[in-house]
Design an enzyme around this catalytic site. Structure first.
Site, PDB file in Angstrom:
ATOM      1  N   THR B 153       2.635  -3.351   1.370  1.00  0.00           N
ATOM      2  CA  THR B 153       2.820  -2.094   2.113  1.00  0.00           C
ATOM      3  C   THR B 153       3.415  -2.309   3.508  1.00  0.00           C
ATOM      4  O   THR B 153       3.226  -3.337   4.125  1.00  0.00           O
ATOM      5  CB  THR B 153       1.480  -1.351   2.242  1.00  0.00           C
ATOM      6  OG1 THR B 153       0.475  -2.294   2.632  1.00  0.00           O
ATOM      7  CG2 THR B 153       1.076  -0.748   0.930  1.00  0.00           C
ATOM      8  N   GLY B 192      -4.211  -7.448   4.312  1.00  0.00           N
ATOM      9  CA  GLY B 192      -5.544  -8.044   4.415  1.00  0.00           C
ATOM     10  C   GLY B 192      -5.449  -9.545   4.546  1.00  0.00           C
ATOM     11  O   GLY B 192      -4.759 -10.192   3.764  1.00  0.00           O
ATOM     12  N   GLU B 447      -4.263   0.519  -4.414  1.00  0.00           N
ATOM     13  CA  GLU B 447      -3.906   0.332  -5.828  1.00  0.00           C
ATOM     14  C   GLU B 447      -3.372   1.635  -6.413  1.00  0.00           C
ATOM     15  O   GLU B 447      -3.608   1.955  -7.578  1.00  0.00           O
ATOM     16  CB  GLU B 447      -5.127  -0.138  -6.648  1.00  0.00           C
ATOM     17  CG  GLU B 447      -5.679  -1.474  -6.243  1.00  0.00           C
ATOM     18  CD  GLU B 447      -4.989  -2.655  -6.932  1.00  0.00           C
ATOM     19  OE1 GLU B 447      -4.257  -2.443  -7.907  1.00  0.00           O
ATOM     20  OE2 GLU B 447      -5.181  -3.791  -6.456  1.00  0.00           O
TER      21      GLU B 447
END
Lengths: 699, 699
Positions: B153, B192, B447
């Site tokens: 992203t 992350g 997701e």
């Protein structure tokens, strides 16, 4: 297949939002005045927003990065500023300032409100004139000498005030009350301000005189020495620590072990205890409930105000954010706001927000009027005026219970839907809606748990219907019950005749539809209640028996009430605003009806094809409201400071400002545990101990 | 009036919960085995729960009191332990351990999962055998030398992978790719592990070769020197700081400025770039999507597992907490669980949880089977087996999209409803559900954003219906469409005949009812799609045009799917469990139908009086399930360590243990800002400066 010679084009977000403002269908400024209740109020709000924005104490953009201890200290540092303003500026300005703070800084609003709203409110509502004068003289209003908290809930007891265990036992010899927590579950719990702030507490305790319990009354108990903040003898206090939200307020627990207070510290406006231990109960206990309603009424406004902020963020972001292209090579991606599904996500919530705005205004005005009447009557009055006032109070009590419950639930849902509509960025602590959710959630629980309030509202509806059947006149807001009740309790077969989207969704038709469905739901709850009675259940148990249908009746009544109040305000609105407000009111009524289509089909008001026509209207209304979506958020009139989210900025410059905020609040630092944890992880070798080879295995 | 000589009696909470276990209608342990899939798995889970509970690294009860920095460091300290276990213990055990950790410590689960699930998963799914061997050799599996993150992203791009702006441009002369972020919105965002943990990143970027763009592919880019963690040239990383939840994972942003990587760092299992810049695209690109489904499938299980915990807390507390008395003097107050309204709040959620448990099991098994088939086929296979597998994959893709969306929404709602049912205590950070909500909320976004997934599912349903009309066979899960489609697209008029609660709510009747309503919803979506086409809209725009009805079709199909899977599992269940599971399946189907009663009335499957009969059944089922409520939570088999809430303890000793936890985590300390802030507040005198008297005023 996926190969193309052209990379996606990126659109300028500022230009994207600017084009939304090119042709609003209504005068934005005029709507702001109408929402606020006049230009004067708008200008005053703007002055207050500017003052807060420029006061360094009121910086809020860094809140997510503060620890619990820093959060509480920051909040305390603002108490004095606000206390000084509250005592030196007109009440209207203070109320307006608090309503803005409840959006910008809700945890602080609670920190401050515990003293001014709850503690001082208890004194105002429950002290005799001489008691009030005494506490005022001690500085209880301005926090000069006294800081107060409100000791109602206990570890084992929340909504049921009658079940509290703390006792205040009259010791006639000493002319004192002895306040005591007899069990662990009697520990006062959730007491805002108790952990750090409060010197005194308005304690709810069972009044026990000569071995007899008279129910819960309120007693002022000193918790701490005001010059050292050492705990008073017998007072034991602890910190409740971290919460879901509103960490600005220091909630604590309090245990009392035979704490003695003068008899005069019992607040005696209603029930009195004489020197000789005679308990004098008031003629009209119900009049004491008026004060309870205030919190609920203010939560309707609060729901509207918080929803305005959430929708401003979500709508403005949706006018800037682009995702997926319509296939035209080199064209920018499509704005979220141009997707029908995104319009369906946000615009019915916009309509709900307007419903709450206008309902809050009417409900507040009614409440002020009623309180004026009650305070003129006094607690010993008698006669028709009192009967009328009590009836009015009961209705306001029930209506506000239903409104508090469904508006806070509605707002909580609006916050979360708006947050989810931001995609991944909604999960950041810096885009404003994650914290808004956590802060707001408690509104569904305090001042009466929502589920219990809906049942109270439902009980009133059933009781009123039963009385109306016996000939009592219906209150204006329940006039719609008349037709349903006239036919031996059978439900009105009132129904919609036409079939076009225009016909089924006119405001008058929607009002009639909701009235019919609400009447139906109330009649069903009455039926369930009576079925319970017929089985020999007690009145209370028959109400329990009908609780599912009572809750449902309360929901249908409250939606009906919201739609009628919304429609009434639309009728009175300036002509230039009426088209857009009418459309929003219709969208509110029609979308809610589609959501509850089963009720309308069952009552027979709408047929299946009429429900389809309503859905078509909702589609149409979303397309129309979408054109004004950004101007509508502009009309809410919140400055970027109050919005406090880079994604909801007026100028649409979301990416630059979001990046700036995140990087300025999280400057790059060396990774604190690289040497201690990461390096050893990366460099480790997994040498598994296999042990020596055993002689016995050699054989 | 309110005077009474008797104070309320307090009941012992431990005795209150003990009486709930006296006569369960089913063998609890047997249900645990059935839920877990066998005694062996239950025993393994119990072993893992005990190991976690006893490992001091895995203390979780103090989480609410950690700062962001402490939270992240605590999480990192556990990575090594888990990495060692993951590489030394059987895969089944590791998977089970992770599924428990996803409930106990969801933020850590993400911290760990980013490397093992996303980064290493990308290598497994997209690397060629020699590439995979290369990275394995470098330690990419066991985190010995490499820690990975997943760079998909971007600041301006989330769900639309095709719209990503980062480029990987082939430099043929150097045989390298140049990875570059051309704009601010191209900044990799939400990555992350990027802020602190990762040495390498699997970067999604637009493949550009000889000026032509081939869409997004995956490239391994080194971010940091593994011995010093200094950033590599051209790599710029920042910390995204605080989030709504899951603060254990260090999300960051990454900007690439002309970063060079060898050509072999592009993962080339599917698309390949040769030394001379020839781009070889795979024959069957769709087969690459299989890996995308895994995350969605696992979120169905995760929803079930998190819901089990929330319901255990809410149900056990409701069996202990008492509120209001039924009027009997001296009797204890009534248990929350004995109130019909509380049963209606919790027990339909219990039924939803079982629906998710059993559906997750079937969906997981199907997914594993399908992945086995695909991996046997290989990416260059052809023929009927491949066509079959692709069809199967499409269906699984669509079904799992709908399930992911509606199960995560369902679970999020269950958490919040359970939290609200705890009253004020639900707002404490120490009772477990506030954080559970914040942690879980992201499941609705990542997701694949839920709304987009529902539309994908809806698009599949419409497309399948259109193909079926042309004679293509329907997949088994959509067999219910057959009747609806056979009549020139008009909807089946299949309807329920009887009127008793037993008749309308039998499992077979409910299955037929939901199938009929789902078929109806799909046919309506087809109608809207075709209406769009008839107006001359492109295929994509016609799908947009029908997005509201598509979303609705996906919802109806998913509920139908859940009910059918639930019913199938009930049929296979041991006889002793069948009565309670049947009742729960009926409650799921009936309660969901009442919630969507409009659909059933409109389709004509149920009449108004049959809906009333369904409501009666729901009332009855709530009363019946209530008797087993606590035993059902026992059957979930979570230890007190996993429950991690004093209100959800097995022994019911909620008040003592809640008090102990709160006081031990928040020991009494001096008020840190008494001298600096509170004392000056209390002692201040408001001397308002009036200024000197002016001479001019004397005249």
């Amino acid at each position: 297949m996926s190969s193309t010679s052209i990379l996606p084009k990126v659109a300028d977000p500022k230009a994207s939002i600017a084009e939304e403002r090119r042709a609003p269908s209504f005068p934005i400024r005029e709507l702001t005045y109408w929402i606020d209740g006049g230009e004067r109020t708008t200008r005053l709000k703007e002055r207050i927003m500017l003052e807060l924005e420029r006061d360094p104490l009121w910086r809020v953009s860094d809140h997510p990065n503060l620890t619990l201890a820093e959060t509480r200290e920051r909040a305390m540092s603002k108490v004095r500023r606000l206390a000084d303003l509250a005592t030196s500026r007109p009440l209207e300005e203070t109320m307006l300032r608090m309503s803005i703070i409840s959006v910008v800084d809700p945890g602080f609003w609670t920190r401050f409100g515990v003293h001014f709203g709850l503690f001082f409110g208890a004194l105002q509502g429950q002290a005799t004139p001489s008691q009030l004068a005494y506490w005022m003289d001690k500085g209880a209003m301005s926090m000069q000498g006294i800081t107060g908290c409100f000791g109602m809930t206990e570890l084992g007891h929340g909504s049921n005030v009658a079940g509290l265990e703390t006792t205040a036992t009259f010791d006639e010899a000493a002319d004192e009350f002895v306040v005591h927590s007899p069990t662990l579950t009697a520990t006062k719990w959730w007491i805002g301000g108790a952990a750090h702030t409060a010197s005194h507490c308005a304690v709810y305790a069972q009044l026990v005189v000569k071995g007899k319990c008279y129910g819960t009354k309120t007693f002022v108990v000193q918790l701490r020495d005001t010059s050292t903040f050492q705990l008073m003898p017998g007072v034991n206090i602890g910190d409740l620590g971290k919460k879901m939200g509103r960490d600005q307020i220091d909630n604590g627990w309090i245990r009392f072990t035979h704490v003695r207070i003068p008899r005069s510290h019992m607040l005696m406006k209603h029930t009195k205890v004489t020197r000789s231990g005679e308990v004098v109960e008031p003629a009209l206990a119900q009049l004491a409930y008026g004060a309870l309603i205030q919190g609920r009424v203010s939560m309707v406004s609060d729901s509207a105000n918080v929803a305005k902020r959430a929708l401003t963020i979500a709508t403005r972001y949706a006018s800037v954010r682009r995702q997926f292209s319509d296939g035209t090579p080199g064209a920018p991606e499509t704005k979220l706001l141009d997707y029908p599904i995104h319009q369906h996500r946000l615009l019915p919530l916009m309509a709900q927000t307007f419903a709450m705005i206008f309902t809050a205004r009417e409900v507040n005005a009614n409440y002020q009027r009623l309180m004026g009447v009650l305070s003129e009557l006094g607690s010993d009055a008698k006669g028709a005026a009192v009967d009328e006032a009590i009836k009015d109070l009961k209705e306001t009590h029930a209506t506000s219970a239903g409104l508090k419950a469904f508006c806070t639930w509605m707002c909580l849902n609006i916050i979360d839907q708006c947050r989810q509509s931001l995609g991944g960025h909604g999960y950041s602590a810096y885009t404003g809606l994650a914290q808004a959710y956590s802060d707001f959630a408690v509104h569904c629980t305090w001042e009466g748990d929502n589920t219990i309030l809906t049942l109270q509202c439902g009980r009133y509806l059933v009781a009123t219907a039963l009385e109306a059947r016996k000939g009592q006149p219906l209150p204006a807001n329940l006039a719609y019950l008349k037709a349903a009740l006239s036919k031996d309790g059978s439900v009105s077969t009132n129904s919609c005749k036409g079939s076009t989207p225009e016909h089924v969704s006119s405001l008058d038709m929607l009002k009639a539809a909701w009235s019919s469905v609400a009447a139906n739901a109330i009649v069903n709850a009455v039926r369930d209640f009576e079925a319970g009675r017929a089985k020999g259940l007690s009145k209370d148990n028959a109400y329990e028996h009908s609780s599912a249908s009572r809750l449902h009746a309360a929901r249908m009544h409250t939606y009906t009430y919201l739609l009628h109040r919304f429609a009434a305000q639309v009728e009175q609105s300036p002509e230039a605003l009426r088209p857009v407000l009418t459309l929003l009111a219709q969208l509110f009524g029609a979308h809610s009806a589609v959501q509850h289509s089963g009720e309308f089909l069952q009552s027979g008001f709408y047929s299946g094809s009429q429900i389809e026509a309503l859905k078509s209207f909702v589609n149409h209304a979303c397309i129309e409201v979408r054109k004004d979506a950004v101007p509508l958020t502009d009309a809410f009139g919140y400055t970027d400071y109050v919005i406090n989210s880079p994604l909801g900025r007026y100028d649409g410059d979301v990416y630059e400002k979001y990046f700036e905020l995140v990087t300025s609040l999280n400057p790059t630092k060396p990774i604190p545990y690289f040497d201690s944890l990461i390096k050893p992880l990366l460099e480790r070798t997994n040498e598994i101990e296999t042990g020596p080879e055993l002689e016995i295995d050699q054989e």
